[in-house]
Write a protein that holds these residues in place. Sequence first.
Motif, short mmCIF file in Angstrom:
data_model
loop_
_atom_site.label_atom_id
_atom_site.label_comp_id
_atom_site.label_asym_id
_atom_site.label_seq_id
_atom_site.Cartn_x
_atom_site.Cartn_y
_atom_site.Cartn_z
N ALA A 259 0.87 -1.10 0.07
CA ALA A 259 0.01 -0.05 -0.04
C ALA A 259 1.01 1.42 -0.01
CB ALA A 259 -0.76 -0.22 1.19
N GLU A 260 2.19 1.10 0.16
CA GLU A 260 3.04 2.43 0.42
C GLU A 260 3.89 2.80 -1.21
OE1 GLU A 260 5.57 2.08 3.66
OE2 GLU A 260 3.89 2.19 5.15
N LEU A 261 3.38 2.13 -1.99
CA LEU A 261 4.11 2.41 -3.17
C LEU A 261 3.45 3.68 -3.78
CD1 LEU A 261 6.30 1.60 -5.82
CD2 LEU A 261 3.98 0.50 -6.63
N THR A 262 4.22 4.73 -3.88
CA THR A 262 3.54 5.87 -4.40
C THR A 262 4.29 6.24 -5.80
OG1 THR A 262 4.88 7.27 -3.42
CG2 THR A 262 3.03 6.48 -2.10
N TRP A 263 3.34 7.44 -6.29
CA TRP A 263 4.13 8.11 -7.41
C TRP A 263 5.69 8.43 -7.27
CZ3 TRP A 263 2.38 9.90 -11.90
CH2 TRP A 263 3.11 11.07 -12.64
N ASP A 264 6.03 8.77 -6.01
CA ASP A 264 7.47 9.24 -5.65
C ASP A 264 8.58 8.12 -5.93
OD1 ASP A 264 6.08 11.77 -5.11
OD2 ASP A 264 6.49 11.74 -3.09
N ASP A 265 7.78 6.87 -5.90
CA ASP A 265 8.93 5.79 -5.89
C ASP A 265 9.17 5.39 -7.20
OD1 ASP A 265 9.20 4.77 -3.06
OD2 ASP A 265 7.06 4.30 -3.16
N LEU A 266 8.48 6.11 -8.26
CA LEU A 266 8.57 5.66 -9.57
C LEU A 266 9.40 6.62 -10.31
CD1 LEU A 266 4.68 5.36 -10.65
CD2 LEU A 266 6.01 3.49 -9.71
N ASP A 267 10.23 5.60 -11.23
CA ASP A 267 11.15 6.22 -12.24
C ASP A 267 10.37 6.39 -13.61
OD1 ASP A 267 12.88 6.80 -14.18
OD2 ASP A 267 14.76 6.13 -13.02
N LEU A 268 9.85 7.37 -13.92
CA LEU A 268 8.98 7.62 -14.96
C LEU A 268 9.64 7.14 -16.26
CD1 LEU A 268 6.63 10.31 -14.54
CD2 LEU A 268 5.97 8.15 -14.31
N SER A 269 10.82 7.61 -16.43
CA SER A 269 11.66 7.45 -17.72
C SER A 269 12.09 5.79 -17.92
CB SER A 269 13.03 7.99 -17.85
OG SER A 269 13.74 7.82 -16.81
N TYR A 270 12.18 5.06 -16.93
CA TYR A 270 12.44 3.74 -16.87
C TYR A 270 11.09 2.92 -17.12
CZ TYR A 270 13.27 -1.11 -14.91
OH TYR A 270 13.41 -2.45 -14.39
N LEU B 238 -0.61 4.47 -5.12
CA LEU B 238 -0.55 4.81 -6.34
C LEU B 238 -1.86 5.22 -6.71
CD1 LEU B 238 1.98 5.01 -8.07
CD2 LEU B 238 1.27 2.60 -8.85
N LEU B 239 -2.92 4.59 -6.27
CA LEU B 239 -4.21 4.83 -6.74
C LEU B 239 -4.52 6.33 -7.04
CD1 LEU B 239 -6.55 3.01 -7.68
CD2 LEU B 239 -7.44 3.00 -5.51
N PRO B 240 -4.48 7.47 -6.12
CA PRO B 240 -4.87 8.82 -6.30
C PRO B 240 -4.27 9.12 -7.72
CG PRO B 240 -4.27 8.34 -4.27
CD PRO B 240 -3.76 7.14 -4.74
#
Length: 332
Positions: free
Chosen positions: A142-153, A171-173
């Motif tokens: 439940a703690e994976l958020t947008w901030d954890d993501l590397d969008l270019s990857y 991530l849902l929001p």
Amino acid sequence: MRISQTGNSRRSPISFAAASSPQPMPRFDVTIAGELNLDLILYGLPEQQQPERELLADRMTLTLGASSAIVAHNLAALGSRVGFQSRIGDDALGKIALERLQQGGVDVSQVRRVAGATTTGLTVILHHELWRNILTYMGTIAELTWDDLDLSYLADARHFHLSSLYLQRGLLPRVTELLQYLKGKGLTISLDTNDDPDDRWEGLQEILQHVDIFLPNEREARKAAGTEDLDIAIEKLSKMVPLVVVKLGRKGAMAQRGTERFTSPAREVVAVDTVGAGDSFDAGFLHQYVRGADLQTCLASGNLAGALSTTRPGGTEAFRDAKHREQFLRGH
Ligand SMILES: Nc1ncnc2c1ncn2[C@@H]1O[C@H](COP(=O)(O)OP(=O)(O)OP(=O)(O)O)[C@@H](O)[C@H]1O
Ligand SMILES: [Mg+2]
């Protein structure tokens, strides 16, 4: 794999402008952002579950679980290039799950292992003779958020897949924003919601606007469309998504593209455990889809992968054993 010292040391959010364009030949066939954890499965428990009594199981398996991780693992086992982003705890179960995914050939360089109060999630599946308990501790899921993501990857691929929508509470929001971004980078998108534990199915219509392939099972299709009638559900969903693929267990699968309907029968197998069959179907389907195969071939490949999954406990054991996997695929 990236390691952070504390749960608070997050990287700053990545702006759209900062993300680089994908290479002409993307690094991955499919990227996935989602849950990574183990399933602890106990078999042969008594039918009656009496409180305070000690119940004995006759077998157990500790295996890679999580819909997102199973899809990633099995796609890689079939030969696709897969990149995976996730957040796990700095604990023993997270380490085993990560190793399993890596051994399966998935790129795990962008999985974040975060030391902190929250540990890696776990699902416990209790098999009784005629029914199952499925108990999930969400942990870092439940703690994976947008901030954890590397969008270019994530964007360095032909296709992006999202599983277990309603477990991705962090991530849902921003899921709509994520899918919009990746579509803008030229990726196609698939979604397998799996169940909604709250049974509310909120926000799905908006999210589906950015999805190319929706992969529910029969019950999820009816829930997503808000009707008890499967035909009406598929009809409604096909007006929201270009391709709806409904998994029908031992009856195989059905697809609707616009006004066209396709069906594909299941493979005949001696099924020992259907845990993860739906995720394996997704892997089989997407493995052909990213290669440009026609829809009937994608459906047959999904059914083949789903059937293979049922021949061993859990969702990845049949794919992990290369000899068993190749023998099965050759024989069918
Ligand atoms: N008993 C079976 N025999 C042959 N194939 C099966 C059987 N059960 C499932 N499959 C295959 O697996 C696919 C997915 O199964 P199912 O419809 O149970 O998905 P699901 O409910 O999403 O599963 P999951 O619990 O993994 O989320 C089916 O479409 C079929 O191809
Ligand atoms: Mg499913």
